[in-house]
Design an enzyme around this catalytic site. Structure first.
Site, PDB file in Angstrom:
ATOM      1  N   GLU A  29       0.825  -1.204   0.000  1.00 35.94           N
ATOM      2  CA  GLU A  29       0.000   0.000   0.000  1.00 35.94           C
ATOM      3  C   GLU A  29       0.863   1.260   0.000  1.00 35.94           C
ATOM      4  O   GLU A  29       1.658   1.475   0.923  1.00 35.94           O
ATOM      5  CB  GLU A  29      -0.917  -0.019   1.227  1.00 35.94           C
ATOM      6  CG  GLU A  29      -1.862  -1.210   1.239  1.00 35.94           C
ATOM      7  CD  GLU A  29      -2.360  -1.587   2.620  1.00 35.94           C
ATOM      8  OE1 GLU A  29      -2.991  -2.663   2.739  1.00 35.94           O
ATOM      9  OE2 GLU A  29      -2.105  -0.824   3.576  1.00 35.94           O
ATOM     10  N   GLU A  59      -4.825  -6.371   3.231  1.00 33.02           N
ATOM     11  CA  GLU A  59      -3.642  -7.146   3.631  1.00 33.02           C
ATOM     12  C   GLU A  59      -3.815  -8.641   3.416  1.00 33.02           C
ATOM     13  O   GLU A  59      -2.856  -9.330   3.055  1.00 33.02           O
ATOM     14  CB  GLU A  59      -3.308  -6.851   5.100  1.00 33.02           C
ATOM     15  CG  GLU A  59      -2.718  -5.496   5.366  1.00 33.02           C
ATOM     16  CD  GLU A  59      -3.742  -4.379   5.447  1.00 33.02           C
ATOM     17  OE1 GLU A  59      -3.340  -3.206   5.562  1.00 33.02           O
ATOM     18  OE2 GLU A  59      -4.966  -4.689   5.389  1.00 33.02           O
ATOM     19  N   PHE A  82       1.837  -1.345   8.866  1.00 31.31           N
ATOM     20  CA  PHE A  82       2.102  -1.420  10.306  1.00 31.31           C
ATOM     21  C   PHE A  82       1.979  -2.879  10.723  1.00 31.31           C
ATOM     22  O   PHE A  82       1.113  -3.593  10.222  1.00 31.31           O
ATOM     23  CB  PHE A  82       1.100  -0.580  11.114  1.00 31.31           C
ATOM     24  CG  PHE A  82       1.262   0.904  10.924  1.00 31.31           C
ATOM     25  CD1 PHE A  82       2.089   1.645  11.754  1.00 31.31           C
ATOM     26  CD2 PHE A  82       0.574   1.560   9.918  1.00 31.31           C
ATOM     27  CE1 PHE A  82       2.239   3.014  11.587  1.00 31.31           C
ATOM     28  CE2 PHE A  82       0.709   2.925   9.732  1.00 31.31           C
ATOM     29  CZ  PHE A  82       1.557   3.654  10.565  1.00 31.31           C
ATOM     30  N   ASP A  84       0.726  -4.181  13.211  1.00 36.71           N
ATOM     31  CA  ASP A  84      -0.608  -4.481  13.739  1.00 36.71           C
ATOM     32  C   ASP A  84      -1.511  -5.109  12.678  1.00 36.71           C
ATOM     33  O   ASP A  84      -2.360  -5.949  12.978  1.00 36.71           O
ATOM     34  CB  ASP A  84      -1.258  -3.198  14.253  1.00 36.71           C
ATOM     35  CG  ASP A  84      -0.309  -2.368  15.088  1.00 36.71           C
ATOM     36  OD1 ASP A  84      -0.504  -2.286  16.303  1.00 36.71           O
ATOM     37  OD2 ASP A  84       0.660  -1.818  14.514  1.00 36.71           O
ATOM     38  N   PHE A  85      -1.319  -4.703  11.404  1.00 30.20           N
ATOM     39  CA  PHE A  85      -2.177  -5.198  10.325  1.00 30.20           C
ATOM     40  C   PHE A  85      -1.745  -6.578   9.826  1.00 30.20           C
ATOM     41  O   PHE A  85      -2.394  -7.144   8.939  1.00 30.20           O
ATOM     42  CB  PHE A  85      -2.171  -4.209   9.156  1.00 30.20           C
ATOM     43  CG  PHE A  85      -2.538  -2.804   9.554  1.00 30.20           C
ATOM     44  CD1 PHE A  85      -3.303  -2.546  10.678  1.00 30.20           C
ATOM     45  CD2 PHE A  85      -2.101  -1.726   8.800  1.00 30.20           C
ATOM     46  CE1 PHE A  85      -3.627  -1.248  11.057  1.00 30.20           C
ATOM     47  CE2 PHE A  85      -2.424  -0.420   9.170  1.00 30.20           C
ATOM     48  CZ  PHE A  85      -3.189  -0.181  10.294  1.00 30.20           C
ATOM     49  N   HIS A 128      -1.404   0.727  16.102  1.00 28.86           N
ATOM     50  CA  HIS A 128      -0.346   1.033  15.138  1.00 28.86           C
ATOM     51  C   HIS A 128       1.041   0.992  15.778  1.00 28.86           C
ATOM     52  O   HIS A 128       1.988   1.552  15.226  1.00 28.86           O
ATOM     53  CB  HIS A 128      -0.554   2.421  14.523  1.00 28.86           C
ATOM     54  CG  HIS A 128      -1.780   2.544  13.675  1.00 28.86           C
ATOM     55  ND1 HIS A 128      -3.035   2.670  14.215  1.00 28.86           N
ATOM     56  CD2 HIS A 128      -1.943   2.549  12.328  1.00 28.86           C
ATOM     57  CE1 HIS A 128      -3.927   2.762  13.231  1.00 28.86           C
ATOM     58  NE2 HIS A 128      -3.289   2.682  12.082  1.00 28.86           N
TER      59      HIS A 128
END
Length: 323
Positions: A29, A59, A82, A84-85, A128
């Site tokens: 992205e 993702e 990030f 987290d994703f 994040h």
């Protein structure tokens, strides 16, 4: 030696891999025209065209596409904005990429890399800022790398891209602007080998990523107090350099593990358990850990600073070890 920023070292590693191997391509992205959220891919689209591709915000789809491309003979390097994703990539990475070599009886490999930033320091909050590397280190078939300086960022990323198996390449957000020396010619560093940062006699401190710099700061202050700690940068979390940790423990007989991730069920817990098994006779004190508390990462800068392990916490743990 050339002095470059950590982010630039990542950029150079990607550029060199793209230049030398036509099977390598990048996607993620905003990584093409925008150069990525932290600028690590800046200029690569202009240099390599469609081999550097922007993608939709999905993702799960990206990770599955990377697995398919790798199984087809390409070497995808996927950026997840990030860490987290990474939660959205779990099926593709854990059930597909990590298992493919085993499921196909060794007849197929998945040479893919997932680059992703972790850690705090920019007040990005609990969705994040997480450090989730222990999740992936727990999965057979995945390798996990977390460099602490520009030279290692370059050398380990080149190794990760060349590796025949999937690698999770973790970059701490707080390090992107950090400057450091990058040797010429640029060196490729094998996965699974720790780096001895500082020698010492009183205790071994094992760390990785941004925590290495926290420990180095503590080491300088401890030296002024008469305590010399040996600092070992893991660099690779899976596989981790068990032999190097044990060798250092045999010199110091005390062990502390430091990481920014939550302490509970973390990388430090695994190292402590393993060294407690194979290195018990070398220990003159219980193994200690310094890591984040079991709470989400706070938004407020003051709370985030209190949440992250700092040099004072490392120093306190070393004094407790050596008491």
């Amino acid at each position: 030696m050339a002095e470059v920023r950590f982010g630039k070292a990542v950029n150079l590693a990607l550029a060199d891999a793209l230049e030398q191997d036509p099977a390598v391509f990048l996607f993620g992205e905003d990584i093409a025209t925008a150069g990525g959220p932290f600028g690590a891919t800046r200029g690569l689209y202009e240099q390599f065209g469609d081999r550097v591709r922007d993608t939709p915000i999905s993702e799960a789809a990206l990770a599955n596409a990377a697995v398919g491309a790798a199984l087809s003979g390409l070497k995808p390097v996927l950026e997840i904005m990030f860490m987290d994703f990474m939660t959205l990539t779990m099926d593709a990475l854990v059930n597909q990429a990590a298992k493919a070599r085993y499921m196909f009886g060794g007849q197929a490999s998945v040479p893919m890399v997932v680059r992703t930033p972790h850690g705090g320091g920019i007040s990005a909050g609990p969705q994040h800022s997480q450090c989730l590397e222990a999740w992936f280190a727990h999965v057979p078939g995945l390798k996990v790398v977390c460099p602490s300086n520009p030279a290692d960022a370059y050398g380990l990323l080149r190794s990760a891209i060349a590796d025949p198996d999937p690698v999770i390449f973790v970059e701490n957000k707080a390090l992107y602007a950090m400057k450091g020396e990058l040797p010429e010619p640029r060196e490729i560093i094998p996965l699974g080998k720790a780096r001895l940062v500082r020698t010492g006699k009183d205790a071994t401190v094992v760390c990785y990523g941004a925590a290495v710099h926290t420990v180095e700061k503590a080491a300088s202050q401890l030296a002024e107090q008469g305590l010399e700690i040996e600092v070992l940068d893991l660099r690779s979390i899976q596989p981790w350099d068990e032999a190097a940790v044990l060798a250092s423990l045999m010199r110091t007989h005390r062990l502390l593990i430091v990481h920014e991730a939550v302490e509970a069920f973390g990388v430090g817990a695994e190292i402590a358990a393993r060294i407690g098994d194979i290195g018990f006779d070398e220990l003159d004190a219980p193994i200690l850990r310094v890591a984040a508390p079991f709470v989400p990462v706070p938004f407020a800068p003051s709370l985030e600073k209190a949440y992250q392990p700092d040099a004072a916490a490392v120093m306190a743990a070393v004094h407790k070890l050596c008491a």
